[in-house]
Design an enzyme around this catalytic site. Sequence first.
Site, PDB file in Angstrom:
ATOM      1  N   THR B 344       0.825  -1.211   0.000  1.00  0.00           N
ATOM      2  CA  THR B 344       0.000   0.000   0.000  1.00  0.00           C
ATOM      3  C   THR B 344       0.861   1.265   0.000  1.00  0.00           C
ATOM      4  O   THR B 344       2.074   1.213   0.169  1.00  0.00           O
ATOM      5  CB  THR B 344      -0.936  -0.008   1.216  1.00  0.00           C
ATOM      6  OG1 THR B 344      -0.196  -0.417   2.370  1.00  0.00           O
ATOM      7  CG2 THR B 344      -2.076  -0.970   0.999  1.00  0.00           C
ATOM      8  N   ASP B 345       0.179   2.408  -0.172  1.00  0.00           N
ATOM      9  CA  ASP B 345       0.878   3.701  -0.222  1.00  0.00           C
ATOM     10  C   ASP B 345       0.880   4.391   1.137  1.00  0.00           C
ATOM     11  O   ASP B 345       1.023   5.606   1.214  1.00  0.00           O
ATOM     12  CB  ASP B 345       0.193   4.626  -1.233  1.00  0.00           C
ATOM     13  CG  ASP B 345       0.088   4.004  -2.608  1.00  0.00           C
ATOM     14  OD1 ASP B 345       1.113   3.544  -3.119  1.00  0.00           O
ATOM     15  OD2 ASP B 345      -1.034   3.964  -3.148  1.00  0.00           O
ATOM     16  N   SER B 370       0.952   8.715   4.914  1.00  0.00           N
ATOM     17  CA  SER B 370       0.368   8.638   3.589  1.00  0.00           C
ATOM     18  C   SER B 370       1.469   9.072   2.637  1.00  0.00           C
ATOM     19  O   SER B 370       1.948  10.189   2.708  1.00  0.00           O
ATOM     20  CB  SER B 370      -0.823   9.579   3.488  1.00  0.00           C
ATOM     21  OG  SER B 370      -1.209   9.692   2.149  1.00  0.00           O
ATOM     22  N   ARG B 371       1.909   8.143   1.801  1.00  0.00           N
ATOM     23  CA  ARG B 371       3.107   8.433   1.009  1.00  0.00           C
ATOM     24  C   ARG B 371       2.833   9.270  -0.226  1.00  0.00           C
ATOM     25  O   ARG B 371       3.740   9.871  -0.771  1.00  0.00           O
ATOM     26  CB  ARG B 371       3.799   7.128   0.595  1.00  0.00           C
ATOM     27  CG  ARG B 371       4.462   6.494   1.776  1.00  0.00           C
ATOM     28  CD  ARG B 371       5.325   5.307   1.432  1.00  0.00           C
ATOM     29  NE  ARG B 371       5.426   4.493   2.646  1.00  0.00           N
ATOM     30  CZ  ARG B 371       4.760   3.381   2.848  1.00  0.00           C
ATOM     31  NH1 ARG B 371       3.993   2.896   1.908  1.00  0.00           N
ATOM     32  NH2 ARG B 371       4.873   2.732   3.972  1.00  0.00           N
ATOM     33  N   VAL B 372       1.607   9.306  -0.697  1.00  0.00           N
ATOM     34  CA  VAL B 372       1.363  10.087  -1.909  1.00  0.00           C
ATOM     35  C   VAL B 372       0.310  11.174  -1.729  1.00  0.00           C
ATOM     36  O   VAL B 372       0.225  12.096  -2.510  1.00  0.00           O
ATOM     37  CB  VAL B 372       0.938   9.190  -3.096  1.00  0.00           C
ATOM     38  CG1 VAL B 372       2.077   8.312  -3.525  1.00  0.00           C
ATOM     39  CG2 VAL B 372      -0.275   8.376  -2.762  1.00  0.00           C
TER      40      VAL B 372
END
Lengths: 131, 508
Positions: B344-345, B370-372
């Site tokens: 997951t991101d 939350s990476r994006v």
Amino acid sequence: MAAAAKQAQQLARQLFKLSVVDNVVSTDRVAGVLAYVEKHAPANAVLVLKAYHRLIAVELAKSEARVEHAGAVAPAALAAIAAAMTKKYRRPITATARAHPALLAGLRVRVGDDVYESSVSGQLAALSLSV
Amino acid sequence: MSTVLDQIEQQIAKLSTKAVKKNTGNIRTIADGVAKIDGLSDVMYNEMVAFPGGAIGIALNLEETEVGCVILGDVSKLKEGDEVTTTGKLLSVPVGKALLGRVVDALGNAVDGKGPIDAKETYPVERIAPGIMARKSVNQPLFTGIMAIDSMIPIGRGQRELIIGDRGTGKTTIAIDTIINQAKINKVGLASGDAKFRPVYSIYVAIGQKSSNIVRTVAALEAAGALEYTIIVAATAADNPANQYIAPYSGAAMGEWFMENGMDALIVYDDLSKHAVAYRQISLILKRPSGREAYPGDVFYLHSRLLERAARLDGKGSLTALPIIETLAGDVSAYIPTNVISITDGQIFLETDLFNQGIRPAVSVGLSVSRVGSSAQIKATKQVGGKLKGELAQFRELAAFAQFGSDLDAKTKAQLERGARIVELFKQPAFSPAAIELQVSILFAMQKGFFDPIDAKKVVAAAANMKNFFTTRKDALLTEIRNKAALDKDLEAKLQAACDEWKSGYTA
Ligand SMILES: Nc1ncnc2c1ncn2[C@@H]1O[C@H](COP(=O)(O)OP(=O)(O)O)[C@@H](O)[C@H]1O
Ligand SMILES: [Mg+2]
């Protein structure tokens, strides 16, 4: 247990390969295999023979066209089917007739686990699958 | 007599052209929704096979002497020796807007008693995920309506964000809140007549849950007016493992329809831990070799191929995925959690301790990322909430420190006071997502110190009062914030004035 079954399966496959000559199960070879198993009694002989039986049965079924029809099938028709299937599968296939009163009309031909249906009930079944 | 022969000969002539060829097999053994079948020499991996009585199977194991199939639908009438035929087709489910507002099973059949579904199209359940060239980077927000998430762990359309935590920490509630929030935004957006507005449709996939839980979820969505924008795919604990195994892929197919047709969709998988267990059960019956925690070797692929299907497509729509994983005693290093975290991101990590302290939603800000999503956050939220994560981290450090020393300097004290108020401000009851413009207003008030004079214990009540004040009295201002999505000098002044007005009328 699982390992024993696997071993038996492997041996059965080897015996099976020895039993087939030019895509056809050889009666002589099968007799030879049975004699060998009887004499040498490999581990789990029953398992081996059961697996061997299954492989031979599947192979024999591939060389037989079982023609099912509501009534009797004429010898000429059987011969025609045998010829057609021999050509299609590129191996000698013999045809045998079998009465199947439940077919409304037409034919059902089984070769190995392929089934060809041109019976009304077959077409109905195919229709119900495609809608 | 000769007419009979003619008839037969005609049939033979037709045999090569008109005869239907089927590849068949026979059930050798059948147990727990899994059948082992002799024959089926032509079957393909994942092909649909037909059982007598209308049950459908999917070929999962292709071995030398047998084929392992999972069976969907009623297995009670099937027995050894029954004939099975290949269909030459891959399993498909109905897709489209006709499914909105409905509860369906893993095959897309209605189970809500509202009659059959008039779907015009079907999509295959298993599908290759879009390649990187077709994808577009995530830069449009998907608001959950949960302040702690939207301000600090923002999610973008097309993202895959994991919700992870122990049982009873509020995982499902966060997902349902997010679905409700989409419905609220849809209603406002569609009513505004803005041609550029993009609604978000939701799909909630319930895997291995009790039927009573699903009924509760449906009721909550209906009460919030969100059901009409939502499809519910249910494979309950009482369904055989095959249905539980297929359900998420069916849901993904329904979501893909929206994405392929230029719309945005959100899909919740609740939960993938139970999904993995169902798959493990199937694999054990199929006698596949098992590895860590008795899961089969391809369990990683089970979830990666599912989550890869979430994307934002160039020139089309998007599918955002919120998979849920249930941990045991907070252990995120178990096999399935680590796998899904790596796919997951980012993750929203929920903690039992926080939940029990009354900090709900129990989001652990330090462990959640939350990476994006931050590239999808609107400017207004960045303006009022950009420093929140750091402030909270500092607060936790200081709070731990403050337990030991009593002499704190004024600055430290102020930081502690502020931190305690932020924690209170982020408390939010279940099923009441807050619109992003309202979140911005509240956070603005907090940054400007409007909550500082209020006793920390009373901040929740004060914030509720302020929310009420803004929604009932400052509608125009909220609309302006929503439309501008950024705070300019003028808006800041208006917000300041509104907060002053609230303050003068509020007594704690
Ligand atoms: N923000 C919240 N405020 C108050 N109660 C909550 C909140 N979130 C969840 N709950 C309650 O906690 C319980 C467990 O929540 P649920 O979402 O079902 O947890 P999970 O899915 O993690 O098992 C439910 O009774 C729910 O109503
Ligand atoms: Mg839950």
